[in-house]
Design an enzyme around this catalytic site. Sequence first.
Site, PDB file in Angstrom:
ATOM      1  N   SER A   1      23.447  45.853  47.410  1.00  0.00           N
ATOM      2  CA  SER A   1      24.014  44.603  46.933  1.00  0.00           C
ATOM      3  C   SER A   1      25.198  44.130  47.768  1.00  0.00           C
ATOM      4  CB  SER A   1      24.462  44.756  45.472  1.00  0.00           C
ATOM      5  OG  SER A   1      25.435  45.785  45.337  1.00  0.00           O
TER       6      SER A   1
ATOM      7  N   SER B   1      23.544  50.574  47.585  1.00  0.00           N
ATOM      8  CA  SER B   1      24.152  49.330  48.051  1.00  0.00           C
ATOM      9  C   SER B   1      25.150  49.521  49.184  1.00  0.00           C
ATOM     10  CB  SER B   1      24.844  48.615  46.883  1.00  0.00           C
ATOM     11  OG  SER B   1      23.902  48.243  45.904  1.00  0.00           O
TER      12      SER B   1
ATOM     13  N   LYS C   1      34.098  43.423  49.052  1.00  0.00           N
ATOM     14  CA  LYS C   1      33.002  42.962  48.200  1.00  0.00           C
ATOM     15  C   LYS C   1      33.574  42.318  46.942  1.00  0.00           C
ATOM     16  CE  LYS C   1      28.717  44.815  46.112  1.00  0.00           C
ATOM     17  NZ  LYS C   1      27.910  46.054  45.959  1.00  0.00           N
TER      18      LYS C   1
END
Length: 605
Positions: free
Chosen positions: A155, A179, A81
Amino acid sequence: MTHPALQSLPFTLPALRAAYAAGIRPEAVIAEAFARLDALGDPGILIHDARAAALAEACALGSGPGRPDDRPLWGVPFVVKDNIDVAGLPTTAACADFAYLPQADATVVAALRAAGAICLGKANLDQFATGLVGTRTPWPVPRNALDPAIVPGGSSGGSGVAVAAGIAAFALGTDTAGSGRVPAALNGIVGLKPSLGALSATGMVPACRTLDTVSVFALTVADAWEVFAAAAAFDPADGYSRAFAPFRPEALPPGATIAVPDAAALAAGADADGRAAFAATAGRLRAQGFALREIDMAPFFALARLLYDGAWLAERAAALGERLTAAPDTLHPVTRAIIARGLVPTAVDAFRADYARADLRRACQQALEGAALLMVPSIPRFVTRAEDAADPIAHNSALGTWTNFVNLLDLCGLAVPTGPRGDGRPGSVTLLAAAGLDGRLAWLAERIEAGPMGALVPPRPGPALATAPATGEMTIAVCGAHMSGLPLNPQLTGRGGRFLGTAETSADYRLYALAGGGIARPGLVRGAKGSGAPVPLELWALPLAEVGGFLAGIPAPLGLGTIRLADGGSATGFLCEGAGLAGATDITASGGWRGYLAAQALSPA
């Protein structure tokens, strides 16, 4: 050109190890990973593509001292990420103006690379890890691996999609409010949210520093656990790191009690198919001898409301520093609107919020007393891209129904797929336990995980029939929602269906997007010779004993008939009655159902 043996290989740790044992080279696996990415044609998954570096790293594995027996993740492709540092790749947190070039890997990335894993690139996210939908990014939004009409989840959206689409064996995300769990549920994979402090946060851009944790996405519980175990370690450079005992699966005692939400909470926090799937999982646990006890979720939900009700928004504002006031135009509009509210609370408000958390935490602990762990739905329902666009706050908040309270309670969590729901979408539950009991979750999750692993690998174009059906099987041609990775594919795989190959119809057919609610479906209609266009198909072998049950689940106006193929042959497949075309849209020019879905996903509407 990738290695033929890899083109249908699921990127699980056992499958990759078997391929390496058979003589496949790491550079072939990395080339296959990027071939899958290119074939998918989704520019929203990765913000930074590390193709050249990954291939060089894979080639270097062949001549160095590290081998699979002493580097447990040797040659395993993963993505990170883009709020976690990878040396030599920009870290953006999905904000181009924020970008910086780290000289060192984040501690957790360094541990995984030392174990032999190879980073493919940096994955897209909701900007500054603020969101559960995965659409709050200035880069293209990643497409949900199972259905592009559904949000990818956030997210950590790019991380979840990369695993579900079969590009990476695992991915790192982060989790503050869900997330690391919501994208897993929306894409039909595993999301492991470890105990706070179990994975180092050194080299991670904070959202809420007191609540953040790095998370792991994988296709199976066993894979997620192995990756977590390889990276978990106390980090003296991280003020929030904690020294836990060595993590290992921990069996629950026979007859252990598992807490579950009461009927009122489930009625308010899960759609009908979600409630049915949750009840089915609960039934499986009872059949295994566990006792299930319903609890009042009111204090949990009250605690969850604190997360976006002032004090912890102030912590997000603190993480952004002066950007929120000095350079607000560099922020995504929705991100800015949310975090700006964090400038309002005072220090007095922060203390009052923490007092409220302490009282609610005590009430939650009392509700869980005597239970080994808590099981909840992972999400209340699936949210479409259109719904998110119409109201980017409300639907995002709804996705946090079962996640927002977890980090405030210092719980570890594991989202696990439990098989198809009644509507064909993946079911998912999340197991939760006190900090340090991660192994307890892994042990139980392996006993309930079920269903397809994400979307696996979409078949590449090939001959009309890659493998002939066996005796006792019937070839079924599908052109829509039953294709690989799409919502109704489990109706084939769940009945022992076996993918044979791809094909096209003759040019006598037209394809329509049918009107009506529920899962989007196409209708294939044959006309006069040459009046249409070749329509892409998938060919599946279905056991004859399962054909009747399969047909019983096919609603009008669809039915099975004979489809003429472009190569002159024929196959039994789905055809649509003419009466079913009322209100339908002719999508023949889209190049098939996948092309139509991709166009819909990229449409501004």
